[in-house]
Design a protein around this motif. Structure first.
Motif, PDB file in Angstrom:
ATOM      1  N   SER A   9       0.004   0.965 -15.832  1.00  0.00           N
ATOM      2  CA  SER A   9       0.099  -0.495 -15.781  1.00  0.00           C
ATOM      3  C   SER A   9       1.019  -1.001 -16.885  1.00  0.00           C
ATOM      4  N   LEU A  10       1.635  -2.163 -16.616  1.00  0.00           N
ATOM      5  CA  LEU A  10       2.362  -2.855 -17.671  1.00  0.00           C
ATOM      6  C   LEU A  10       1.330  -3.581 -18.525  1.00  0.00           C
ATOM      7  N   ASN A  11       1.218  -3.200 -19.767  1.00  0.00           N
ATOM      8  CA  ASN A  11       0.140  -3.725 -20.594  1.00  0.00           C
ATOM      9  C   ASN A  11       0.456  -5.074 -21.229  1.00  0.00           C
ATOM     10  N   ARG A  12       1.722  -5.399 -21.354  1.00  0.00           N
ATOM     11  CA  ARG A  12       2.067  -6.615 -22.062  1.00  0.00           C
ATOM     12  C   ARG A  12       1.817  -7.855 -21.211  1.00  0.00           C
ATOM     13  N   ALA A  13       1.153  -8.849 -21.779  1.00  0.00           N
ATOM     14  CA  ALA A  13       0.976 -10.140 -21.118  1.00  0.00           C
ATOM     15  C   ALA A  13       2.019 -11.111 -21.651  1.00  0.00           C
ATOM     16  N   PHE A  14       2.559 -11.930 -20.777  1.00  0.00           N
ATOM     17  CA  PHE A  14       3.632 -12.836 -21.149  1.00  0.00           C
ATOM     18  C   PHE A  14       3.121 -14.252 -21.369  1.00  0.00           C
ATOM     19  N   SER A  15       3.825 -14.974 -22.228  1.00  0.00           N
ATOM     20  CA  SER A  15       3.521 -16.388 -22.404  1.00  0.00           C
ATOM     21  C   SER A  15       4.177 -17.176 -21.278  1.00  0.00           C
ATOM     22  N   ALA A  16       3.776 -18.416 -21.109  1.00  0.00           N
ATOM     23  CA  ALA A  16       4.339 -19.256 -20.055  1.00  0.00           C
ATOM     24  C   ALA A  16       5.837 -19.441 -20.244  1.00  0.00           C
ATOM     25  N   GLN A  17       6.295 -19.445 -21.494  1.00  0.00           N
ATOM     26  CA  GLN A  17       7.713 -19.629 -21.771  1.00  0.00           C
ATOM     27  C   GLN A  17       8.557 -18.424 -21.358  1.00  0.00           C
ATOM     28  N   PHE A 121       7.174  -7.401 -13.286  1.00  0.00           N
ATOM     29  CA  PHE A 121       5.737  -7.164 -13.171  1.00  0.00           C
ATOM     30  C   PHE A 121       5.356  -6.835 -11.727  1.00  0.00           C
ATOM     31  N   VAL A 122       5.814  -7.638 -10.784  1.00  0.00           N
ATOM     32  CA  VAL A 122       5.439  -7.428  -9.385  1.00  0.00           C
ATOM     33  C   VAL A 122       6.015  -6.117  -8.864  1.00  0.00           C
ATOM     34  N   HIS A 124       6.833  -3.425 -10.550  1.00  0.00           N
ATOM     35  CA  HIS A 124       6.109  -2.320 -11.180  1.00  0.00           C
ATOM     36  C   HIS A 124       4.719  -2.158 -10.559  1.00  0.00           C
ATOM     37  N   GLU A 125       4.033  -3.287 -10.329  1.00  0.00           N
ATOM     38  CA  GLU A 125       2.676  -3.227  -9.807  1.00  0.00           C
ATOM     39  C   GLU A 125       2.647  -2.744  -8.362  1.00  0.00           C
ATOM     40  N   VAL A 126       3.627  -3.154  -7.557  1.00  0.00           N
ATOM     41  CA  VAL A 126       3.698  -2.677  -6.175  1.00  0.00           C
ATOM     42  C   VAL A 126       3.814  -1.150  -6.155  1.00  0.00           C
ATOM     43  N   LEU A 127       4.711  -0.617  -6.985  1.00  0.00           N
ATOM     44  CA  LEU A 127       4.897   0.832  -7.034  1.00  0.00           C
ATOM     45  C   LEU A 127       3.678   1.528  -7.619  1.00  0.00           C
ATOM     46  N   ARG A 128       3.075   0.931  -8.625  1.00  0.00           N
ATOM     47  CA  ARG A 128       1.891   1.540  -9.236  1.00  0.00           C
ATOM     48  C   ARG A 128       0.739   1.600  -8.241  1.00  0.00           C
ATOM     49  N   ARG A 129       0.534   0.527  -7.503  1.00  0.00           N
ATOM     50  CA  ARG A 129      -0.575   0.475  -6.554  1.00  0.00           C
ATOM     51  C   ARG A 129      -0.376   1.446  -5.389  1.00  0.00           C
ATOM     52  N   GLN A 130       0.845   1.485  -4.878  1.00  0.00           N
ATOM     53  CA  GLN A 130       1.075   2.256  -3.656  1.00  0.00           C
ATOM     54  C   GLN A 130       1.501   3.692  -3.943  1.00  0.00           C
ATOM     55  N   GLY A 131       1.844   4.002  -5.187  1.00  0.00           N
ATOM     56  CA  GLY A 131       2.265   5.351  -5.531  1.00  0.00           C
ATOM     57  C   GLY A 131       3.767   5.495  -5.490  1.00  0.00           C
ATOM     58  N   THR A 132       4.275   6.408  -6.284  1.00  0.00           N
ATOM     59  CA  THR A 132       5.724   6.592  -6.389  1.00  0.00           C
ATOM     60  C   THR A 132       6.230   7.774  -5.578  1.00  0.00           C
ATOM     61  N   GLU A 133       5.342   8.469  -4.903  1.00  0.00           N
ATOM     62  CA  GLU A 133       5.743   9.662  -4.152  1.00  0.00           C
ATOM     63  C   GLU A 133       5.864   9.373  -2.660  1.00  0.00           C
ATOM     64  N   GLN A 134       6.069   8.122  -2.317  1.00  0.00           N
ATOM     65  CA  GLN A 134       6.120   7.720  -0.913  1.00  0.00           C
ATOM     66  C   GLN A 134       7.532   7.863  -0.321  1.00  0.00           C
ATOM     67  N   THR A 135       7.593   7.870   0.972  1.00  0.00           N
ATOM     68  CA  THR A 135       8.862   7.692   1.679  1.00  0.00           C
ATOM     69  C   THR A 135       8.874   6.341   2.383  1.00  0.00           C
ATOM     70  N   GLU A 136       7.743   5.605   2.252  1.00  0.00           N
ATOM     71  CA  GLU A 136       7.641   4.295   2.880  1.00  0.00           C
ATOM     72  C   GLU A 136       6.622   3.460   2.108  1.00  0.00           C
ATOM     73  N   TRP A 137       6.938   2.173   1.905  1.00  0.00           N
ATOM     74  CA  TRP A 137       6.056   1.272   1.158  1.00  0.00           C
ATOM     75  C   TRP A 137       5.762   0.035   2.001  1.00  0.00           C
ATOM     76  N   HIS A 138       4.545  -0.498   1.863  1.00  0.00           N
ATOM     77  CA  HIS A 138       4.138  -1.707   2.584  1.00  0.00           C
ATOM     78  C   HIS A 138       4.586  -2.913   1.769  1.00  0.00           C
TER      79      HIS A 138
END
Length: 273
Positions: A9-17, A121-122, A124-138
Motif C-alpha cells: 500500500s501507499l502509506n503516505r496520506a496527502f493534505s487537501a492542498q 494513488f488510484v 497503485h491501488e488498482v494494481l495492488r488490489r488486483q495483483g501485478t501478475e495479470q494479463t487482464e485487469w478489471h
C-alpha cells in the motif's frame, strides 16, 4: 488474483492542498503535450511557449480562459519531473524516438503520475488490489470510483465531491489508460498488457530507479505502472541494457543496473555503506 506482495500500500496520506481533480479538466492529452514539449525545445522559454500555445490552440478550445486552464495544468505536469524524470529538452529527443502515438503517450504518462497524487494513488491501488501478475485487469468506471471512495486525506476525511464529478474523474482515468494502450476501446471493461519498448521502457526504468535505487529491478514500479507483469521483466531489462543508456556493474557480489550517467554515483553510495 496474483500476488500483491510486490506492491504494498501507499502509506503516505496527502493534505487537501496536495490533491486536485485536474484530471476532470485535462486528461493525458498526448498531442497537446507533444506540442508544448516541441515548443519548449525550440524556444527554451515558458512565456514564448504560452504565446505560441494561444496562437495555435485558442480557436480550437473556444475561449482563451479554457485554453489557459489546460495550459497551466499541462505545464505543471511537465515541470513536476524534477530530477526523477528527463528534462524537457531530453524528453523532446525521446519523443522523436517513439514510432507510435501510444509510445509517446506512455512517456507523458509518467509526468502525470508524478504530479497527480490522486491519479497515482488510484493507479497503485488498482494494481495492488488486483495483483501485478495479470494479463487482464478489471477497469470499469465503477471499479475506479470504488477506489476513490476509499481515499483519505491525512486528517482522515474522504473526497468531498459530487458523485457526477467522481464518475467524470473515473472516465478520465480510463481515457488515460486508453492512450497508453491498456484499454483498447471506450467501452472495454478489461485492460490488457500494452506493448512497451524503447524510450517508454527507459523512462519506466528511470522512474523505478529514482523510487527504489539499486534495488529497483526487484520491484520495477515504473513498469508495473505501465501494466507490465513480472514475466516481461527480463525482456525489458535486456531492452534497456542494449540501448546504451544503462550499465550493469558488480558491487559486493550484487549486480547493479543503473543509468549510465549515474553509475559513478551508484558506486560512491555503495562504497559509503
Amino acid at each position: 488474483m496474483g500476488s500483491n506482495a510486490v506492491l504494498p500500500s501507499l502509506n503516505r496520506a496527502f493534505s487537501a492542498q496536495e490533491v486536485s481533480m485536474s484530471l476532470t479538466e485535462a486528461g493525458l492529452l498526448p498531442s497537446r503535450v507533444e506540442m508544448i514539449v516541441r515548443l519548449y525545445a525550440e524556444h527554451h522559454s515558458w512565456s514564448a511557449v504560452k504565446e505560441k500555445w494561444h496562437e495555435e490552440r485558442i480557436h480550437e478550445r473556444g475561449s482563451r480562459g479554457s485554453a489557459q486552464k489546460i495550459f497551466r495544468i499541462l505545464k505543471r505536469r511537465l515541470q513536476s519531473g524534477g530530477k526523477q524524470l528527463p528534462a524537457l529538452t531530453e524528453l523532446h529527443n525521446l519523443v522523436q524516438e517513439c514510432p507510435t502515438e501510444q509510445a509517446k503517450a506512455q512517456l507523458f504518462y509518467f509526468y502525470l503520475i508524478r504530479e497527480d497524487n490522486l491519479f497515482r494513488f488510484v493507479l497503485h491501488e488498482v494494481l495492488r488490489r488486483q495483483g501485478t501478475e495479470q494479463t487482464e485487469w478489471h477497469l470499469t468506471t465503477g471499479e475506479i470510483v470504488s477506489v476513490l471512495d476509499h481515499f483519505e486525506y491525512e486528517d482522515g476525511s474522504g473526497l468531498q465531491y459530487a458523485d457526477s464529478t467522481l464518475q467524470r474523474w473515473g472516465r478520465g482515468f480510463r481515457s488515460v489508460l486508453r492512450d497508453i494502450g491498456v484499454l483498447k476501446g471506450p467501452y472495454d471493461e478489461n485492460g490488457v498488457v500494452p506493448s512497451v519498448e524503447g524510450a517508454p521502457a527507459h523512462v519506466g526504468a528511470l522512474y523505478s530507479w529514482h523510487e527504489d535505487g539499486k534495488e529497483w529491478p526487484d520491484r520495477p514500479i515504473g513498469w508495473l505502472y505501465l501494466f507490465q507483469p513480472p514475466a516481461h521483466r527480463e525482456t525489458l531489462l535486456d531492452m534497456i541494457q542494449s540501448s546504451g543508456r544503462w550499465t550493469t556493474s558488480r558491487l559486493r557480489d550484487q549486480s547493479v543496473i543503473a543509468p549510465a550517467d549515474r553509475e559513478e554515483e551508484s558506486v560512491r553510495e555503495e562504497e559509503s555503506v
